[in-house]
Design an enzyme around this catalytic site. Structure first.
Site, mmCIF file in Angstrom:
data_model
loop_
_atom_site.group_PDB
_atom_site.id
_atom_site.type_symbol
_atom_site.label_atom_id
_atom_site.label_comp_id
_atom_site.label_asym_id
_atom_site.label_seq_id
_atom_site.Cartn_x
_atom_site.Cartn_y
_atom_site.Cartn_z
ATOM 1 N N ASP A 288 0.864 -1.184 0.000
ATOM 2 C CA ASP A 288 0.000 0.000 0.000
ATOM 3 C C ASP A 288 0.894 1.225 0.000
ATOM 4 O OD1 ASP A 288 -2.302 1.556 0.100
ATOM 5 O OD2 ASP A 288 -2.653 1.245 2.244
ATOM 6 N N TYR A 462 -5.101 4.258 0.433
ATOM 7 C CA TYR A 462 -6.110 3.350 -0.136
ATOM 8 C C TYR A 462 -5.661 2.797 -1.496
ATOM 9 C CZ TYR A 462 -8.746 5.999 3.346
ATOM 10 O OH TYR A 462 -9.151 6.631 4.496
ATOM 11 N N HIS A 463 -4.405 2.318 -1.538
ATOM 12 C CA HIS A 463 -3.851 1.749 -2.762
ATOM 13 C C HIS A 463 -3.350 0.317 -2.529
ATOM 14 C CE1 HIS A 463 -2.726 6.167 -3.987
ATOM 15 N NE2 HIS A 463 -4.030 5.925 -4.070
ATOM 16 N N PRO A 464 -4.174 -0.578 -1.999
ATOM 17 C CA PRO A 464 -3.693 -1.946 -1.759
ATOM 18 C C PRO A 464 -3.481 -2.693 -3.069
ATOM 19 C CG PRO A 464 -6.043 -1.830 -1.354
ATOM 20 C CD PRO A 464 -5.591 -0.420 -1.608
#
Length: 547
Positions: A288, A462-464
């Protein structure tokens, strides 16, 4: 019994693109399984309302991490879209392809055919962009991408401050040169969110050979080692004559594989799930982007903090509702920067999102008075986490642990990012606006003080990604091969952000859509688009100069 040539699990960024391309020539039938409901309504379609859908159980899966030791045992939210369009319907609408060297690293790590020269044609195929770098950008694709108008003077002041600090300005960070400061690009069109559902899914579902089934996918159905369908709660089995494609997100894609017997054998046996394929990489490699908000008091009353009253919100809402313009028609992230943290780093490893307001991403905890902020953090953390089953019940949320800040380099990188940001804010372009530093605060100067701030205040961007990593078929930790086929079984592919070997620079919606675009050609057995010969800009003195 419901049946199609291709069954896609998930209608998000990649899943919608897959539905569009697999049904495009009319020769194949497609069913998309989506648990979430409609994206109709102003809270999704109004760009400035972005903080609402990601905090609503109607649109968001509501995932939370396990207590993160590196962040003082805090549990962070992990929003994922539970709605048509997936996370493209609840995200911040920032459009970043990633850096060319990100994709070359993918190829070096085993994703053969996914180097920058291979993926650039797919980025161009998907885009409809006005005013981008000629030869680098697409102009007639399904996805409308617009450039921020930057009406607030703070946006341009931030870009000018970056230039004054020696970083330069790039006319198109999604074109030849990412490095530098620029106006952001947005998936906003005619004043509304332009999600993957609008760009891809709705046109696909308008065709007679594509349709959507609503329900929770509980497991992939196999005959022997071949995937033949998907079990959907309350709807039986949706059968696939040719293939099943999982595009359910970095959280739900590995979860579905695990529920179906594909994953680390010991974990599956512990849950009482029969092992179909022992793939130890399923659910591992979770990554992330982590960021902090650096907030500064504004000496001029021109920030969004002055627009948070009920009357102001009513005016903004009315202007958007009737005319699709004004402050309701933007995500407010309109200027940005991509810089290198040190000499010897060949391409940017720090990203800035500038916001002319001082407020949390989720719309809470607004600063009193006027302020502005940048979201800043390192792009390539070496920390890795996992997604694992908590229970064999498909309705149970999985165990999510990112292991944020577990690598010692994370701390060094965050300190550097904060100190470089202070230098940028200290440039002459910001002087007319620059008041006191709200957070971390002028008193936080030592390594220990900055570390304490990061530990207490860092948030997910919020970039998994990364939990079904693409790689060579003989790589024990790879989950899918370079054509997105799940290794060890037949008739099953994964195509979404979960296949990323390493996280890309910037926001992940664009590379996720590209993944769906490219995977569709592999699935259909088509020759990939011809490789590009474009050469990206790399700072000529990167070995010896930080800027």
């Amino acid at each position: 019994m419901t049946e199609a040539d291709f069954v896609i699990v998930g209608s998000g960024s990649a899943g919608s693109a897959l539905a569009y391309r697999l049904s495009e020539d009319g020769k194949h039938s497609v069913i998309v399984i989506e648990f979430g409901g409609t994206d109709f309504g102003p809270l999704i379609q109004m760009p400035s309302a972005l903080s609402f859908p990601m905090n609503m159980s109607r649109y968001d899966w509501g995932f939370r991490t396990e207590p993160e030791p590196g962040l003082g045992a805090r549990r962070l939210v992990t929003p994922r879209g539970k709605v048509v369009g997936g996370s493209s319907s609840i995200n911040g609408m920032v459009y970043v392809r990633g850096h060319a060297m990100d994709f070359d690293h993918w190829e070096e790590s085993g994703a053969v055919g996914w180097g920058f020269r291979h993926v650039l044609p797919y980025f161009k195929r998907m885009e409809a962009v006005e005013g981008g770098d000629a030869g680098w950008r697409g102009t007639d694709g399904p996805l409308h991408v617009s450039r921020a108008k930057m009406a607030n003077p703070l946006y341009r002041a931030f870009i000018e401050a970056g230039r004054q600090a020696g970083y330069g300005v790039t006319p198109d960070y999604n074109g030849e040169r990412q490095e530098g400061f620029a106006a952001f690009e947005q998936t906003i069109w005619k004043g509304e969110r332009f999600s993957a559902a609008k760009a891809y899914l709705r046109p696909a579902l308008a065709r007679s050979n594509a349709r959507k089934v609503q329900g929770l996918a509980t497991r992939i159905v196999f005959e022997g080692r071949r995937a033949v369908g998907v079990e959907v709660e309350g709807a039986g089995v949706v059968r696939a004559r040719r293939e099943v494609i999982v595009a359910a997100s970095t959280i739900n894609s590995p979860k579905l594989l695990l529920l179906s017997g594909i994953g680390p054998a010991e974990q599956l046996r512990a849950q009482g799930i029969p092992v179909l394929a022992d793939r130890p990489g399923v659910g591992e490699n979770l990554q992330d982007h982590l960021e902090i908000y650096m907030q500064v008091e504004s000496l001029q009353k021109i920030t969004l903090n002055g627009k948070l009253g009920l009357l102001s919100k009513a005016r903004i809402g009315a202007e958007w509702l009737f005319f699709r313009r004004g402050l309701g028609a933007t995500n407010h992230f309109e200027s940005c920067g991509f810089i290198r943290s040190r000499a010897g780093e060949p391409y940017p490893d720090i990203q800035y999102h500038f916001l002319p307001g001082a407020i949390r991403y989720d719309g809470r905890a607004a600063v009193k008075g006027h302020g502005f902020q940048v979201h800043v953090g390192p792009m390539r953390s070496k920390s890795r986490g996992h997604v694992r089953l908590r229970s064999p019940d498909p309705a149970a949320p999985p165990e999510i642990r990112f292991n944020y800040m577990s690598h010692p380099d994370d701390w060094t990188e965050f300190r550097t990012a904060i100190r470089l940001t202070r230098e940028i804010f200290g440039q002459a372009a910001m002087t007319p606006y620059l008041g006191r530093e709200i957070q971390p605060g002028a008193g936080a100067q030592s390594d220990a003080a900055l570390d304490a701030f990061v530990r207490e205040h860092a948030e997910s961007a919020y970039h998994p990604c990364g939990t079904c990593r693409i790689g060579r078929s003989d790589d024990a930790l790879a989950v899918v091969d370079p054509e997105c086929r799940v290794i060890g079984v037949e008739g099953l592919r994964v195509a979404d952000s979960s296949i990323f070997p390493r996280i890309t620079n910037g926001n992940l919606n664009a590379p996720s859509i590209m993944t769906g675009e490219k995977a569709a050609d592999h699935i259909l057995g088509r020759e990939p688009l011809p490789a590009s010969n474009q050469q990206p800009w790399i700072h000529p003195e990167w070995r010896t100069s930080q800027r």
